[in-house]
Scaffold this motif. Sequence first.
Motif, PDB file in Angstrom:
ATOM      1  N   VAL A 112       0.843  -1.200   0.000  1.00  0.00           N
ATOM      2  CA  VAL A 112       0.000   0.000   0.000  1.00  0.00           C
ATOM      3  C   VAL A 112       0.875   1.246   0.000  1.00  0.00           C
ATOM      4  CG1 VAL A 112      -1.760   1.318   1.237  1.00  0.00           C
ATOM      5  CG2 VAL A 112      -1.898  -1.175   1.177  1.00  0.00           C
ATOM      6  N   LYS A 113       1.876   1.264   0.858  1.00  0.00           N
ATOM      7  CA  LYS A 113       2.757   2.425   0.926  1.00  0.00           C
ATOM      8  C   LYS A 113       3.499   2.640  -0.388  1.00  0.00           C
ATOM      9  CE  LYS A 113       3.404   2.516   5.938  1.00  0.00           C
ATOM     10  NZ  LYS A 113       4.358   2.423   7.068  1.00  0.00           N
ATOM     11  N   ALA A 114       3.908   1.545  -1.033  1.00  0.00           N
ATOM     12  CA  ALA A 114       4.641   1.670  -2.290  1.00  0.00           C
ATOM     13  C   ALA A 114       3.781   2.288  -3.378  1.00  0.00           C
ATOM     14  CB  ALA A 114       5.147   0.300  -2.739  1.00  0.00           C
ATOM     15  N   VAL A 115       2.525   1.822  -3.509  1.00  0.00           N
ATOM     16  CA  VAL A 115       1.686   2.339  -4.602  1.00  0.00           C
ATOM     17  C   VAL A 115       1.146   3.731  -4.296  1.00  0.00           C
ATOM     18  CG1 VAL A 115       1.066   0.033  -5.409  1.00  0.00           C
ATOM     19  CG2 VAL A 115      -0.444   1.208  -3.798  1.00  0.00           C
ATOM     20  N   LEU A 116       1.119   4.125  -3.027  1.00  0.00           N
ATOM     21  CA  LEU A 116       0.631   5.459  -2.686  1.00  0.00           C
ATOM     22  C   LEU A 116       1.748   6.479  -2.569  1.00  0.00           C
ATOM     23  CD1 LEU A 116      -2.198   4.795  -0.061  1.00  0.00           C
ATOM     24  CD2 LEU A 116      -2.427   5.282  -2.501  1.00  0.00           C
ATOM     25  N   THR A 117       2.834   6.137  -1.890  1.00  0.00           N
ATOM     26  CA  THR A 117       3.843   7.139  -1.543  1.00  0.00           C
ATOM     27  C   THR A 117       5.162   6.976  -2.286  1.00  0.00           C
ATOM     28  OG1 THR A 117       4.781   5.867   0.309  1.00  0.00           O
ATOM     29  CG2 THR A 117       2.847   7.224   0.778  1.00  0.00           C
ATOM     30  N   GLY A 118       5.278   5.962  -3.135  1.00  0.00           N
ATOM     31  CA  GLY A 118       6.514   5.766  -3.884  1.00  0.00           C
ATOM     32  C   GLY A 118       6.745   6.853  -4.920  1.00  0.00           C
TER      33      GLY A 118
ATOM     34  N   ALA B 102      -1.513   2.277  10.254  1.00  0.00           N
ATOM     35  CA  ALA B 102      -0.907   2.580   8.954  1.00  0.00           C
ATOM     36  C   ALA B 102      -1.837   3.444   8.114  1.00  0.00           C
ATOM     37  CB  ALA B 102      -0.577   1.288   8.215  1.00  0.00           C
ATOM     38  N   GLU B 103      -3.148   3.176   8.189  1.00  0.00           N
ATOM     39  CA  GLU B 103      -4.113   3.986   7.441  1.00  0.00           C
ATOM     40  C   GLU B 103      -4.121   5.430   7.959  1.00  0.00           C
ATOM     41  OE1 GLU B 103      -5.141   2.984   4.769  1.00  0.00           O
ATOM     42  OE2 GLU B 103      -6.312   1.140   4.801  1.00  0.00           O
ATOM     43  N   ARG B 104      -4.037   5.587   9.261  1.00  0.00           N
ATOM     44  CA  ARG B 104      -4.042   6.942   9.816  1.00  0.00           C
ATOM     45  C   ARG B 104      -2.805   7.720   9.374  1.00  0.00           C
ATOM     46  NH1 ARG B 104      -6.842   4.170  14.147  1.00  0.00           N
ATOM     47  NH2 ARG B 104      -4.887   3.528  15.123  1.00  0.00           N
ATOM     48  N   GLU B 105      -1.661   7.051   9.306  1.00  0.00           N
ATOM     49  CA  GLU B 105      -0.438   7.708   8.845  1.00  0.00           C
ATOM     50  C   GLU B 105      -0.566   8.131   7.382  1.00  0.00           C
ATOM     51  OE1 GLU B 105       2.656   4.905   9.535  1.00  0.00           O
ATOM     52  OE2 GLU B 105       2.533   5.055  11.734  1.00  0.00           O
ATOM     53  N   LEU B 106      -1.117   7.253   6.548  1.00  0.00           N
ATOM     54  CA  LEU B 106      -1.281   7.561   5.131  1.00  0.00           C
ATOM     55  C   LEU B 106      -2.297   8.687   4.936  1.00  0.00           C
ATOM     56  CD1 LEU B 106      -1.212   3.909   3.794  1.00  0.00           C
ATOM     57  CD2 LEU B 106       0.429   5.705   3.197  1.00  0.00           C
ATOM     58  N   ALA B 107      -3.358   8.662   5.731  1.00  0.00           N
ATOM     59  CA  ALA B 107      -4.369   9.719   5.642  1.00  0.00           C
ATOM     60  C   ALA B 107      -3.776  11.078   5.996  1.00  0.00           C
ATOM     61  CB  ALA B 107      -5.542   9.395   6.558  1.00  0.00           C
ATOM     62  N   SER B 108      -2.873  11.097   6.969  1.00  0.00           N
ATOM     63  CA  SER B 108      -2.224  12.345   7.361  1.00  0.00           C
ATOM     64  C   SER B 108      -1.368  12.883   6.223  1.00  0.00           C
ATOM     65  CB  SER B 108      -1.362  12.109   8.606  1.00  0.00           C
ATOM     66  OG  SER B 108      -0.678  13.276   8.984  1.00  0.00           O
ATOM     67  N   GLN B 109      -0.633  12.003   5.551  1.00  0.00           N
ATOM     68  CA  GLN B 109       0.165  12.424   4.400  1.00  0.00           C
ATOM     69  C   GLN B 109      -0.723  12.935   3.278  1.00  0.00           C
ATOM     70  OE1 GLN B 109       3.330   9.621   3.212  1.00  0.00           O
ATOM     71  NE2 GLN B 109       3.019   8.577   5.156  1.00  0.00           N
ATOM     72  N   ALA B 110      -1.836  12.249   3.053  1.00  0.00           N
ATOM     73  CA  ALA B 110      -2.764  12.660   2.000  1.00  0.00           C
ATOM     74  C   ALA B 110      -3.334  14.045   2.289  1.00  0.00           C
ATOM     75  CB  ALA B 110      -3.890  11.630   1.875  1.00  0.00           C
ATOM     76  N   LYS B 111      -3.715  14.266   3.523  1.00  0.00           N
ATOM     77  CA  LYS B 111      -4.313  15.551   3.897  1.00  0.00           C
ATOM     78  C   LYS B 111      -3.363  16.706   3.623  1.00  0.00           C
ATOM     79  CE  LYS B 111      -6.667  17.868   7.727  1.00  0.00           C
ATOM     80  NZ  LYS B 111      -7.145  17.740   9.135  1.00  0.00           N
ATOM     81  N   ALA B 112      -2.089  16.482   3.900  1.00  0.00           N
ATOM     82  CA  ALA B 112      -1.084  17.532   3.665  1.00  0.00           C
ATOM     83  C   ALA B 112      -0.964  17.880   2.185  1.00  0.00           C
ATOM     84  CB  ALA B 112       0.268  17.081   4.208  1.00  0.00           C
ATOM     85  N   LEU B 113      -1.389  16.957   1.318  1.00  0.00           N
ATOM     86  CA  LEU B 113      -1.324  17.170  -0.129  1.00  0.00           C
ATOM     87  C   LEU B 113      -2.673  17.610  -0.710  1.00  0.00           C
ATOM     88  CD1 LEU B 113       0.729  13.952  -0.981  1.00  0.00           C
ATOM     89  CD2 LEU B 113       1.579  16.311  -1.053  1.00  0.00           C
ATOM     90  N   GLY B 114      -3.668  17.791   0.157  1.00  0.00           N
ATOM     91  CA  GLY B 114      -4.992  18.182  -0.315  1.00  0.00           C
ATOM     92  C   GLY B 114      -5.806  17.036  -0.865  1.00  0.00           C
ATOM     93  N   ILE B 115      -5.429  15.814  -0.501  1.00  0.00           N
ATOM     94  CA  ILE B 115      -6.106  14.604  -0.984  1.00  0.00           C
ATOM     95  C   ILE B 115      -7.044  14.090   0.107  1.00  0.00           C
ATOM     96  CG2 ILE B 115      -5.761  12.208  -1.724  1.00  0.00           C
ATOM     97  CD1 ILE B 115      -2.910  13.128  -2.662  1.00  0.00           C
TER      98      ILE B 115
ATOM     99  N   GLY C 127      -9.248   4.622   9.776  1.00  0.00           N
ATOM    100  CA  GLY C 127      -8.743   3.520  10.595  1.00  0.00           C
ATOM    101  C   GLY C 127      -9.858   2.674  11.168  1.00  0.00           C
ATOM    102  N   ALA C 128     -11.052   3.267  11.321  1.00  0.00           N
ATOM    103  CA  ALA C 128     -12.164   2.515  11.899  1.00  0.00           C
ATOM    104  C   ALA C 128     -12.606   1.374  10.984  1.00  0.00           C
ATOM    105  CB  ALA C 128     -13.348   3.442  12.178  1.00  0.00           C
ATOM    106  N   GLY C 129     -12.507   1.598   9.679  1.00  0.00           N
ATOM    107  CA  GLY C 129     -12.843   0.522   8.749  1.00  0.00           C
ATOM    108  C   GLY C 129     -11.949  -0.685   8.958  1.00  0.00           C
TER     109      GLY C 129
END
Length: 299
Positions: free
Chosen positions: A73-79, A103-116, A167-169
């Motif tokens: 997941v991290k590779a396809v999202l943040t690579g 892990a989802e919460r960490e990815l969501a935080s990165q996404a938010k910083a990018l406006g995603i 993360g709740a999902g």
Amino acid sequence: MSKLRVGFVGLGIMGRAMARNIHQAGFPVTVWNRTRSKMEEATAWGAKLADSPKQVAEQSDVVITIVGDTPDVKAVLTGEEGVFQGAGNGVVVIDMSTIAAEAERELASQAKALGIDYLDAPVSGGDIGAQNGTLSIMVGGEAKVLDKVRSILEAMGQRIVHCGEVGAGQTVKACNQILCGLNLLAVVEALSYAKKAGVDVEKMIEVTTQGAGGSWALANYAPRIIQGDLDPGFSVEFIQKDLRIVLQEAEQMQLPLMGTALVQQLLRSLQAHGGNPDGSHALIQVMEQLGNVEIVPNK
């Protein structure tokens, strides 16, 4: 009003059917998969192909990922060629993989910083549910984001439940996997008991499926087991990954999950005998060895 453009990353047993169902619901779909042959199969039903997850995002309003484990997941999202590199402001990313909630919460935080906008939305229902568009989908994230993409999720699932924040999902999916593992153990023990006692196993399945002990696992796996079909709808490798996540999270909570740990150890025995690619219902083979009983024909 034009349909949202959907990008789909991950065309495994589940993903290939889910992406096709989205296309059949009228959404333009662009796909990427690590194994290119699976992408080329998708052209038969009308998918556009991309050369990278980044290129998928560049051509999409909503990007769905469903891949194996947290590193994937991290590779396809943040690579370097990942979704986050190509997604514009306001794009929605929906991760439908099964990984840890943290892990989802960490990815969501990165996404938010990018406006995603970001949702975690793992699924239950196996390959049959994916093919039929009847999956149960457990969603974590903002309700307004879910509302924006609900029609896309409805193309894949019959039951879509907003479980809470990001993360709740995944937490609800972990609960589902606990139930799946223990239900699976119940099925193989019941089959073993019936066979050892000399009862007609088919009649046992017919009666108990409609009784208080009935379950999805009994209705769907038991008939396949007695027909000798151990092909994966959901493989041993992936249920073990899911149970590992469950037990790691439970350890952090100081929560004993004895039944889940037992199922994981029994599946580990199956893995030790080369059962990793088989369906999770191949757990019956461990019971056959333990109980000296033969249930699966034509082995």
